[in-house]
Design a protein around this motif. Structure first.
Motif, PDB file in Angstrom:
ATOM      1  N   ARG C  92       0.861  -1.218   0.038  1.00 18.83           N
ATOM      2  CA  ARG C  92       0.032  -0.087  -0.096  1.00 18.83           C
ATOM      3  C   ARG C  92       0.869   1.135   0.015  1.00 18.83           C
ATOM      4  N   LEU C  93       2.032   0.999   0.256  1.00 14.48           N
ATOM      5  CA  LEU C  93       2.857   2.231   0.086  1.00 14.48           C
ATOM      6  C   LEU C  93       3.604   2.535  -1.459  1.00 14.48           C
ATOM      7  N   SER C  94       3.671   3.867  -1.650  1.00 19.82           N
ATOM      8  CA  SER C  94       4.036   4.187  -2.893  1.00 19.82           C
ATOM      9  C   SER C  94       5.442   3.702  -3.314  1.00 19.82           C
ATOM     10  N   VAL C  95       5.767   3.764  -4.559  1.00 17.92           N
ATOM     11  CA  VAL C  95       7.270   3.172  -4.825  1.00 17.92           C
ATOM     12  C   VAL C  95       8.494   4.121  -4.083  1.00 17.92           C
ATOM     13  N   LEU C  96       8.186   5.397  -3.991  1.00 16.34           N
ATOM     14  CA  LEU C  96       8.959   6.030  -3.448  1.00 16.34           C
ATOM     15  C   LEU C  96       9.179   5.855  -2.194  1.00 16.34           C
ATOM     16  N   ASP C  97       7.969   5.595  -1.222  1.00 16.37           N
ATOM     17  CA  ASP C  97       7.913   5.431   0.176  1.00 16.37           C
ATOM     18  C   ASP C  97       8.905   3.988   0.378  1.00 16.37           C
ATOM     19  N   ASN C  98       8.368   3.089  -0.543  1.00 17.99           N
ATOM     20  CA  ASN C  98       9.008   1.760  -0.506  1.00 17.99           C
ATOM     21  C   ASN C  98      10.646   2.027  -0.446  1.00 17.99           C
ATOM     22  N   PRO C 128       8.733   7.539 -13.290  1.00 16.37           N
ATOM     23  CA  PRO C 128       7.304   7.632 -13.662  1.00 16.37           C
ATOM     24  C   PRO C 128       6.348   7.202 -12.825  1.00 16.37           C
ATOM     25  N   LYS C 129       6.909   6.135 -12.227  1.00 14.33           N
ATOM     26  CA  LYS C 129       5.730   5.344 -11.439  1.00 14.33           C
ATOM     27  C   LYS C 129       5.994   5.689  -9.771  1.00 14.33           C
ATOM     28  N   ALA C 130       6.749   6.635  -9.617  1.00 13.38           N
ATOM     29  CA  ALA C 130       7.307   6.895  -8.192  1.00 13.38           C
ATOM     30  C   ALA C 130       6.162   7.119  -7.151  1.00 13.38           C
ATOM     31  N   ALA C 131       4.733   7.724  -7.456  1.00 16.69           N
ATOM     32  CA  ALA C 131       3.885   7.772  -6.473  1.00 16.69           C
ATOM     33  C   ALA C 131       2.890   6.755  -6.577  1.00 16.69           C
ATOM     34  N   ALA C 132       3.005   5.798  -7.454  1.00 21.24           N
ATOM     35  CA  ALA C 132       2.006   4.805  -7.502  1.00 21.24           C
ATOM     36  C   ALA C 132       2.201   3.719  -6.469  1.00 21.24           C
ATOM     37  N   PRO C 133       1.214   3.363  -5.892  1.00 18.98           N
ATOM     38  CA  PRO C 133       1.152   2.073  -4.742  1.00 18.98           C
ATOM     39  C   PRO C 133       1.798   0.838  -5.478  1.00 18.98           C
ATOM     40  N   ALA C 135       1.387  -2.057  -4.991  1.00 17.73           N
ATOM     41  CA  ALA C 135       0.533  -3.076  -5.325  1.00 17.73           C
ATOM     42  C   ALA C 135       0.088  -3.319  -6.741  1.00 17.73           C
ATOM     43  N   GLY C 136      -0.035  -2.135  -7.203  1.00 16.53           N
ATOM     44  CA  GLY C 136      -0.502  -1.803  -8.616  1.00 16.53           C
ATOM     45  C   GLY C 136       0.263  -2.195  -9.789  1.00 16.53           C
ATOM     46  N   LEU C 137       1.612  -2.396  -9.478  1.00 14.38           N
ATOM     47  CA  LEU C 137       2.823  -2.727 -10.517  1.00 14.38           C
ATOM     48  C   LEU C 137       2.603  -4.052 -11.232  1.00 14.38           C
ATOM     49  N   THR C 138       3.287  -4.072 -12.328  1.00 11.19           N
ATOM     50  CA  THR C 138       3.624  -5.317 -12.846  1.00 11.19           C
ATOM     51  C   THR C 138       4.629  -6.008 -11.918  1.00 11.19           C
ATOM     52  N   VAL C 145      11.242  -2.419  -7.446  1.00 12.35           N
ATOM     53  CA  VAL C 145      10.916  -1.726  -6.363  1.00 12.35           C
ATOM     54  C   VAL C 145      11.689  -2.384  -5.092  1.00 12.35           C
ATOM     55  N   GLU C 146      11.576  -3.657  -5.080  1.00 10.45           N
ATOM     56  CA  GLU C 146      12.210  -4.365  -4.003  1.00 10.45           C
ATOM     57  C   GLU C 146      13.724  -3.979  -4.499  1.00 10.45           C
TER      58      GLU C 146
END
Lengths: 321, 268, 245
Positions: C92-98, C128-133, C135-138, C145-146
């Motif tokens: 549930r955290l954004s990419v950036l927060d991760n 481009p996906k930094a703010a996206a949660p 969970a929604g990524l491929t 992200v990990e």
């Protein structure tokens, strides 16, 4: 400044403080309770919402804070303004103990909930059986109206104090959310194992959350004691009170800054209506049935809470407009 | 009572917080039957079990099924909500005063060796053993029972071989509720009860199940014996009002020492 | 002296000896591949090295210090980061927060951590996906992200557990390049992999595990020709894979 934030600021800085002069005492009392439970909900939010450690025993912290401040004031003449801090510290100590036992022994989820309930029940039984604190009959504080003793003739004082408490806790949460503490807690709630791999000392941060939450709740206990003037162990340490504390942030949105506040604004009026309705038939405490139904509804249909849903809807409206 | 709880947990990994409150409804049902219809609880317990079985099915299909895969916090909150609704509905319908069910059996006693034994308690004990045996037979010998155990062990595997897992879950919950219904009826003559008794009973069930081991029938049975003995000893040495202290302290101790219990599997 | 030295590691689960008498070394700036059939004990070894499991026997020295019995977060603070076989970003955290969570391990002040996190996010092409949660990524994005989160902890040694699993050839090629650039920045890498092309292309040295024991070790070309390894595991087509640079 965004219109939403501006509106909120106006509300907080202008409307709410002006409120008591405009409305009658019933409304003032209602709002005092909204703010007070909003404060308690925010306190719980630290460990229950952000860190994700569900505690159903927060009444223990409230009770300890309440009894401590009350006893120190009546027996020793210590002003509750200081007694508040001592009560909070004792509650924090208990929180630390419960946290240590729970986290060190790896109690998660259901087991942890059970641990917290067990402790609040143990407190309840002990308080009910200790004559020094009034035993089963409870402890009473005589009304003196002396501000030094945290008592006020004018009920509006309680309104402002409760408002201040709620605002302070909310601002604190908003600040912590952006800092390391808040980010770590949110991550712990998501996945503790991944946290450990990323260098987060999960035990330390869970403990900090627990201690902070307990301290704040304990401070709230002082308000409770000097607002109601009587402490009954079954009420003050009881599970129903813990439910009152946790239901507002859960319905409003656990793990968000405004969740407990929104939740309190929804729930307190609802509770009053339910209480009135049920009390007419002579059934006391039955308003909890509404809480139960609400919990079920939230879990099934609105798991993240009312506030996040609302915020998204408003944001969508803003981008469309 | 505890057997029902462990069954629900073992099969669905959902902890039923409303367990004690369901039992209280069983007790009220028995009371209703006793006072309105004049049926002795020792006869009506089967009916109570049946009613609660249906109610359990209903609750499971409607509510619990939706959160079987949800995070633990959600499950706990849901069952807490159910518990609140049950407890306060009981308060609304039956009022807050304690009730007791009268039964002719409850008055009589027997000499057993050199000890007075309450016939009521003896019958309850006997029925409890019989029910546990019946349940074991059901789980180990019947097809439905086997599907329940299969679904408990490996839900996907069970799905693959064609088990209607949802139906199985519903039945399991229903059976758990039935156990509690029977328990409620049997215990009603022995214990004064009121709506808040639900919490005490829930805690007692959790105590027993955790000690004996979540998910293990034998554990639930053994746990029940152990906890009863401990509480009785506690009542002898301490003030009666402190009896609850014993059960809660015991719970804390067990949680710390061995949450998996004597025979059980750990919560994920 | 090696960056990572594991000696005599052993771990038993009930009746199964998952890892036995395992010696493992990773030198500064090295890329070491770990291969072996399923159940060979590779992930268990990782869990032992990163502090998630305590070994029954043996010692682990990282950067000259024994980290035996250390908790994972402490080992991470020392400079060892890892990813998981089943990818675990914070959903549930954004990419950036991760990535921020990782960066906070090195930069206690949130503002500095955020800057560092943003940097890593850009470097891994997740801007481009930094703010996206998350969970929604491929799947490929979630793995990145990990990886970004692990990199943000500024490790000297990175443990990658089957990071190629479940990706299509294009995604694999991208990831191989990313890993190459990570290595080029001076980070040593220990990777578990089933994808032979990737392992051969990236590793300086390969360790082969089977039933919890090391059965072979050497440069990719030698491993590809090792009779025991070939007969149990590899096919002839990988004998001529290009060596690591």
């Amino acid at each position: 400044m965004k219109p939403l934030a501006l509106g909120a600021a106006v509300l907080v800085l202008v409307a709410l403080p002006a409120f008591p002069s405009l409305f009658g005492s019933y409304a003032v009392t209602l709002f005092t309770l909204i703010f007070f439970y909003g404060f308690l909900g925010q306190a719980w939010n630290v460990v229950g919402g952000y860190a994700g450690q569900l505690s159903a025993g927060h009444a223990a912290f409230l009770g300890i804070g309440a009894y401590t401040a009350a006893l120190l004031s009546v027996e020793r003449g210590l002003t509750p303004w200081i007694g508040m801090l001592i009560g909070g510290a004792l509650a924090a100590a208990l929180g630390g103990l419960i946290g240590f036992l729970g986290f060190r022994f790896g109690l998660r989820g259901f087991y942890f909930v059970l641990l917290t309930v067990a402790f609040s029940e143990i407190c309840r039984v002990i308080a009910g059986n200790t004559e020094a604190v009034g035993g089963a009959l409870g402890y009473y504080i005589t009304f003196t109206g002396n501000p030094r003793q945290f008592q006020f003739q004018d009920t509006r004082a309680y309104y402002y104090i409760a408002l201040a408490l709620m605002l302070a806790a909310t601002v604190l949460m908003a600040w912590l959310e952006r800092r390391r503490f808040g980010v770590y807690l949110a991550a712990i709630r998501e996945d503790e194992t991944a946290c450990e791999a990323a260098g987060v000392n999960t035990f330390k941060y869970k403990m900090l959350a627990m201690v902070l939450s307990a301290f704040l709740t304990g401070v709230g206990g002082t308000f409770y004691a000097f607002y109601l003037f009587s402490l009954q162990p079954n009420t003050v340490f009881g599970v129903p009170l813990s439910v009152e504390i946790i239901i507002r942030p859960i319905v409003g949105g656990a793990g968000t800054v405004l969740g407990p506040v929104v939740g309190s604004f929804i729930l307190s009026p609802l509770a009053e209506v339910a209480r009135y309705y049920f009390a007419q038939g002579g059934w006391h405490g039955a308003h909890l049935i509404v809480y139960g139904a609400l919990l079920i509804a939230v879990v099934l249909f609105l798991p993240e809470g009312a506030y996040p849903r609302l915020a998204r809807a408003l944001r969508r409206r803003a981008t469309v407009a | 009572m505890a057997v029902g709880l462990t069954l629900i947990f073992g099969v669905m990994r959902v902890v039923n917080f409303a367990h004690g409150d369901m039992m209280v409804w069983g007790m009220y049902l028995a009371w209703l039957l006793a006072t309105r219809v004049g049926v002795d609880p020792y006869a009506s317990f089967i009916l109570c079990a049946a009613v609660l079985f249906v109610a359990g099915l209903f609750v499971q299909r409607l509510l619990v099924q939706r959160i079987v895969d949800a995070p633990h916090e959600m499950q706990i909150l849901l069952m807490l909500g159910v518990a609140l609704v049950l407890e306060n509905a009981a308060l609304l319908f039956f009022g807050p005063e304690p009730q007791r069910v009268r039964s002719p059996l409850a008055q009589s006693t027997l000499w057993l060796g050199s000890v007075f034994v309450d016939v009521a308690r003896l019958v309850t004990f006997a029925v409890a053993i019989v029910l546990t045996v019946v349940l074991s037979w059901f789980l180990f010998r019947t097809d439905i029972g086997r599907s329940i155990r299969a679904a408990a062990d490996n839900p996907y595997g069970a799905l693959v071989i064609g088990t209607d897992v949802r139906r199985v879950y519903a039945i399991a919950f229903g059976v758990g509720a039935a156990c509690v219904g029977a328990a409620g009826a049997l215990v009603a003559p022995l214990l004064p009860f009121q709506p808040p008794t639900g919490l005490q009973l829930s805690v007692a069930s959790f105590n027993i199940v955790i000690i004996g081991g979540m998910g293990s029938l034998l554990g639930a049975f053994v746990g029940g014996l152990l906890v009863s003995v401990a509480e009785s000893l506690g009542a002898v040495f301490l003030k009666p009002s402190l009896k609850e202290l014993v059960s809660f302290s015991l719970l804390v101790l067990i949680l710390l020492v061995r949450p998996a219990g004597i025979f059980g599997k750990r919560v994920a | 002296m090696s960056l990572l030295e594991a000696r005599g590691l052993g771990k038993r689960f009930g009746g199964v000896q998952a890892v036995s008498a395992l010696d493992l070394d990773v030198g500064d700036g090295e890329v070491v591949g770990v291969i072996g059939p399923n159940g060979a004990g590779k992930t268990t070894a990782f869990n032992l090295l990163s502090g998630f499991l305590a070994p029954d026997t043996g010692d682990i020295r990282f950067r000259g210090r024994s980290v035996l019995g250390w908790k994972p977060h402490a080992i991470c603070a020392l400079g060892l980061a890892r990813t998981f076989q089943i990818v675990r970003p914070f959903p549930r955290l954004s990419v950036l927060d991760n990535v921020l969570v990782g960066a906070l391990a090195r930069h206690p002040r949130a503002s500095a951590a955020r800057a560092s996190a943003r940097d890593v996010v850009e470097r891994l092409g997740l801007g481009p996906k930094a703010a996206a949660p998350a969970a929604g990524l491929t799947l490929a994005e979630r793995k990145r992200v990990e990886l970004a989160r692990a990199l943000a902890t500024e490790p000297t040694l990175l443990l990658l557990d089957e990071v190629m699993a479940g990706l299509n050839p294009t995604e694999i090629a991208t990831l191989v390049e990313i890993i190459r650039s990570i290595h080029a920045s001076g980070i040593a890498i220990l990777l578990i992999e089933h994808n032979m092309r990737a392992v051969m292309a990236l590793s300086h040295r390969i360790v082969v595990l089977s039933f919890g024991e090391r059965v072979a070790e050497g440069p990719p070309a030698a491993i590809a020709r090792h009779p025991r390894v070939i007969e149990a595991y590899l096919g002839e087509e990988y004998v001529d894979a290009p060596p690591a640079r």
